[in-house]
Scaffold this motif. Structure first.
Motif, PDB file in Angstrom:
ATOM      1  N   GLY A  28     121.029 -80.550   9.506  1.00 53.87           N
ATOM      2  CA  GLY A  28     121.855 -79.650   8.680  1.00 53.87           C
ATOM      3  C   GLY A  28     122.602 -78.759   9.566  1.00 53.87           C
ATOM      4  O   GLY A  28     123.369 -77.799   9.207  1.00 53.87           O
ATOM      5  N   ILE A  29     121.975 -78.481  10.773  1.00 55.37           N
ATOM      6  CA  ILE A  29     122.615 -77.360  11.741  1.00 55.37           C
ATOM      7  C   ILE A  29     122.756 -78.120  13.059  1.00 55.37           C
ATOM      8  O   ILE A  29     121.932 -78.790  13.620  1.00 55.37           O
ATOM      9  N   GLN A  30     124.192 -77.938  13.599  1.00 54.87           N
ATOM     10  CA  GLN A  30     124.386 -78.389  14.913  1.00 54.87           C
ATOM     11  C   GLN A  30     124.077 -77.608  15.978  1.00 54.87           C
ATOM     12  O   GLN A  30     124.588 -76.451  15.991  1.00 54.87           O
ATOM     13  N   SER A  38     121.577 -82.182  16.998  1.00 54.01           N
ATOM     14  CA  SER A  38     121.287 -81.580  15.613  1.00 54.01           C
ATOM     15  C   SER A  38     120.024 -80.899  15.594  1.00 54.01           C
ATOM     16  O   SER A  38     119.088 -80.988  16.342  1.00 54.01           O
ATOM     17  N   GLN A  39     119.867 -80.222  14.539  1.00 49.78           N
ATOM     18  CA  GLN A  39     118.443 -79.688  14.178  1.00 49.78           C
ATOM     19  C   GLN A  39     117.578 -80.609  13.765  1.00 49.78           C
ATOM     20  O   GLN A  39     118.017 -81.500  13.071  1.00 49.78           O
ATOM     21  N   PRO A  40     116.383 -80.606  14.632  1.00 45.88           N
ATOM     22  CA  PRO A  40     115.446 -81.618  14.101  1.00 45.88           C
ATOM     23  C   PRO A  40     114.561 -81.154  12.809  1.00 45.88           C
ATOM     24  O   PRO A  40     114.683 -80.349  12.388  1.00 45.88           O
ATOM     25  N   GLY A  41     113.999 -82.320  12.371  1.00 48.90           N
ATOM     26  CA  GLY A  41     113.208 -81.921  11.320  1.00 48.90           C
ATOM     27  C   GLY A  41     112.009 -81.226  11.583  1.00 48.90           C
ATOM     28  O   GLY A  41     111.689 -81.138  12.499  1.00 48.90           O
ATOM     29  N   VAL A  42     111.505 -80.677  10.597  1.00 50.97           N
ATOM     30  CA  VAL A  42     110.295 -79.833  10.502  1.00 50.97           C
ATOM     31  C   VAL A  42     109.256 -80.275   9.600  1.00 50.97           C
ATOM     32  O   VAL A  42     109.595 -80.480   8.428  1.00 50.97           O
ATOM     33  N   ILE A  68     113.360 -84.482  21.660  1.00 55.61           N
ATOM     34  CA  ILE A  68     113.887 -85.449  21.041  1.00 55.61           C
ATOM     35  C   ILE A  68     114.781 -86.427  22.029  1.00 55.61           C
ATOM     36  O   ILE A  68     114.953 -87.479  21.956  1.00 55.61           O
ATOM     37  N   GLY A  69     115.390 -85.618  22.783  1.00 58.22           N
ATOM     38  CA  GLY A  69     116.236 -86.500  24.060  1.00 58.22           C
ATOM     39  C   GLY A  69     117.545 -87.062  23.382  1.00 58.22           C
ATOM     40  O   GLY A  69     117.964 -86.539  22.534  1.00 58.22           O
ATOM     41  N   TRP A  70     118.024 -88.309  23.827  1.00 57.38           N
ATOM     42  CA  TRP A  70     119.012 -88.802  23.606  1.00 57.38           C
ATOM     43  C   TRP A  70     119.193 -89.420  22.141  1.00 57.38           C
ATOM     44  O   TRP A  70     120.231 -89.598  21.619  1.00 57.38           O
ATOM     45  N   ALA A  71     118.079 -89.668  21.595  1.00 57.84           N
ATOM     46  CA  ALA A  71     118.051 -90.007  20.048  1.00 57.84           C
ATOM     47  C   ALA A  71     118.648 -88.690  19.278  1.00 57.84           C
ATOM     48  O   ALA A  71     118.965 -89.046  18.017  1.00 57.84           O
ATOM     49  N   ASN A  72     118.909 -87.595  19.670  1.00 59.39           N
ATOM     50  CA  ASN A  72     119.146 -86.548  18.843  1.00 59.39           C
ATOM     51  C   ASN A  72     120.807 -86.138  19.059  1.00 59.39           C
ATOM     52  O   ASN A  72     121.120 -85.202  18.663  1.00 59.39           O
ATOM     53  N   VAL A  73     121.267 -86.987  19.793  1.00 56.21           N
ATOM     54  CA  VAL A  73     122.783 -86.830  20.258  1.00 56.21           C
ATOM     55  C   VAL A  73     123.866 -87.138  18.688  1.00 56.21           C
ATOM     56  O   VAL A  73     123.537 -88.175  18.476  1.00 56.21           O
ATOM     57  N   THR A  74     124.438 -86.190  18.462  1.00 55.90           N
ATOM     58  CA  THR A  74     125.404 -86.505  17.300  1.00 55.90           C
ATOM     59  C   THR A  74     126.966 -86.529  17.633  1.00 55.90           C
ATOM     60  O   THR A  74     127.654 -86.946  16.986  1.00 55.90           O
ATOM     61  N   ALA A  75     127.149 -86.108  18.782  1.00 55.59           N
ATOM     62  CA  ALA A  75     128.616 -86.177  19.202  1.00 55.59           C
ATOM     63  C   ALA A  75     128.764 -85.615  20.581  1.00 55.59           C
ATOM     64  O   ALA A  75     127.798 -85.293  21.401  1.00 55.59           O
ATOM     65  N   VAL A  76     129.841 -86.483  21.219  1.00 51.77           N
ATOM     66  CA  VAL A  76     130.009 -86.616  22.517  1.00 51.77           C
ATOM     67  C   VAL A  76     131.365 -85.848  22.878  1.00 51.77           C
ATOM     68  O   VAL A  76     132.248 -86.109  22.147  1.00 51.77           O
ATOM     69  N   GLU A  77     131.422 -84.400  23.678  1.00 51.30           N
ATOM     70  CA  GLU A  77     132.638 -83.963  24.055  1.00 51.30           C
ATOM     71  C   GLU A  77     132.807 -84.623  25.309  1.00 51.30           C
ATOM     72  O   GLU A  77     132.593 -84.257  26.353  1.00 51.30           O
ATOM     73  N   VAL A  78     134.331 -84.924  25.378  1.00 48.80           N
ATOM     74  CA  VAL A  78     135.019 -85.489  26.498  1.00 48.80           C
ATOM     75  C   VAL A  78     136.027 -84.690  26.912  1.00 48.80           C
ATOM     76  O   VAL A  78     136.935 -84.085  26.304  1.00 48.80           O
ATOM     77  N   ARG A  88     114.014 -86.119  12.218  1.00 53.53           N
ATOM     78  CA  ARG A  88     114.091 -85.826  13.568  1.00 53.53           C
ATOM     79  C   ARG A  88     112.905 -84.838  13.693  1.00 53.53           C
ATOM     80  O   ARG A  88     113.028 -83.600  13.306  1.00 53.53           O
ATOM     81  N   ILE A  89     111.853 -85.158  14.361  1.00 53.14           N
ATOM     82  CA  ILE A  89     110.531 -84.299  14.409  1.00 53.14           C
ATOM     83  C   ILE A  89     110.212 -84.306  16.208  1.00 53.14           C
ATOM     84  O   ILE A  89     110.526 -85.322  16.775  1.00 53.14           O
TER      85      ILE A  89
END
Length: 356
Positions: free
Chosen positions: A265-267, A248-252, A281-291, A105-106
């Motif tokens: 590694g970090i949310q 999530s934390q993007p790649g570097v 990064i937008g929606w490609a970076n979503v790892t969970a949804v809170e409802v 994720r960059i």
């Protein structure tokens, strides 16, 4: 008068007034006790009905959302693409640099692509709006391309759209993981059990939102599927449907000779839909949804004493610090029972790792 006659007269004498009053008092006490016990039992039964009226629809909705969000972005890489080649070959083609987010994720100035959008242009596995959402799932599948955009914002009525591969291609393939569409089991259908369109479509799009019933005006949680243009209610009495998204934390990109931190590694904190859309990064970076759902009994007044015990109702709105706002006072004449439900659902098919 003989002794015998005196005994007969004594047997014919009635109860005294004091005895009658005592008997009536005892009878009234017994009747009041029976009536009170009946009313208490009936009210307790009504309370249980109220709880079921809130809990059961919410549980059904949460299970549906858990299934859909868990499937978001799923692509059967062993299935065939439009050229009858394995989809894995299309996904992991090194000639396409936009597929880099499959591994790391960059931040990028251009929107990053996701595996799903490689086969359905513009479609994101998870997409949300802090309010209404434009177009419809059926219109998207009919067009074959997606232009995702939000409409009017609303603090308590959000919209969530989920997309994933639900059916295999028509080409026979023993390695595919998806069974053929089946009306009996619901395989290969949208949230309303409608067939995917056009014929031979592989991707399903389900959209969840709150809307007032056209018959009695009660707010309900609806789902619009890609199978046709008709949305259907899932749960009555849903007054608020609020969503937040974990990223999530993007790649570097590491310096020469250094090791970059692993992506994911970090949310990060939970974000609104607008904040996700504005992120690099937008929606490609979503790892969970809170409802968060606020439900109310939809059949009228709740059990006796509800308004006394619950003088205000909960809300899904949050403060700037992320805490739920204070409960809202009841409106005049509102005697319903209210309840808040929350769930955090992982987006399993959007957990990418860094190659470093």
């Amino acid at each position: 008068m003989t002794q015998k006659n005196r005994q007969l007269m004594q047997r014919q004498q009635g109860m005294t007034l004091i005895e009658v009053l005592i008997a009536l008092t005892i009878g009234l006490v017994i009747l009041i006790a029976i009536g009170t016990a009946y009313l208490t039992s009936a009210n307790m039964a009504r309370q249980r009905e109220n709880q079921s009226e809130l809990n059961e629809p919410a549980a059904i909705v949460i299970r549906m959302l858990q299934r859909d969000v868990a499937n978001a972005g799923y692509v059967d890489i062993f299935d065939f693409d439009a050229t009858n080649q394995r989809q894995a070959a299309s996904l992991f083609n090194p000639a396409y640099p936009e597929l880099m987010n499959l591994y790391q994720r960059i931040p990028d100035t251009a929107p990053l692509q996701t595996p799903l959008s490689q086969f359905f242009p513009g479609l994101m596995p998870v997409f949300g709006c802090d309010g209404a959402m434009n177009s419809t799932p059926n219109a998207i599948t009919t067009a074959g391309t997606a232009t995702l955009a939000c409409g009017t914002t609303n603090a308590t009525k959000h919209t969530l759209q989920i997309a994933y591969q639900a059916a295999p291609s028509l080409t026979a393939n023993s390695l595919r993981s998806l069974p053929a569409p089946n009306a009996a089991t619901g395989e290969g259908r949208d949230c309303n059990q409608q067939e995917l369109v056009p014929a031979g479509s592989k991707f399903v799009i389900n959209r969840y939102f709150v809307q007032a019933s056209s018959t009695d005006g009660v707010n309900e949680l609806y789902c619009a599927g890609s199978g046709n243009g008709t949305s259907q209610p899932l749960a009555r009495g849903v007054e608020e449907f609020v969503l937040r998204y974990q990223t999530s934390q993007p790649g570097v990109t590491p310096a020469i000779g250094s090791i970059a931190p692993v992506a994911g590694g970090i949310q990060a904190q939970y974000l609104s839909a607008a904040a996700v859309a504005a992120s690099p990064i937008g929606w490609a970076n979503v790892t969970a949804v809170e409802v968060c759902i606020i439900s109310a009994t939809a059949t009228g007044a709740a059990a006796t004493g509800t308004t006394t015990l619950q003088t205000s109702r909960p809300t899904c709105e949050r403060t700037a610090a992320g805490n739920f706002k204070s409960d809202i006072p009841r409106t005049t004449g509102d005697t319903r029972l209210w309840k808040r439900f929350t769930s955090i659902i992982s987006v399993r098919n959007a957990i990418y790792a860094s190659p470093n």
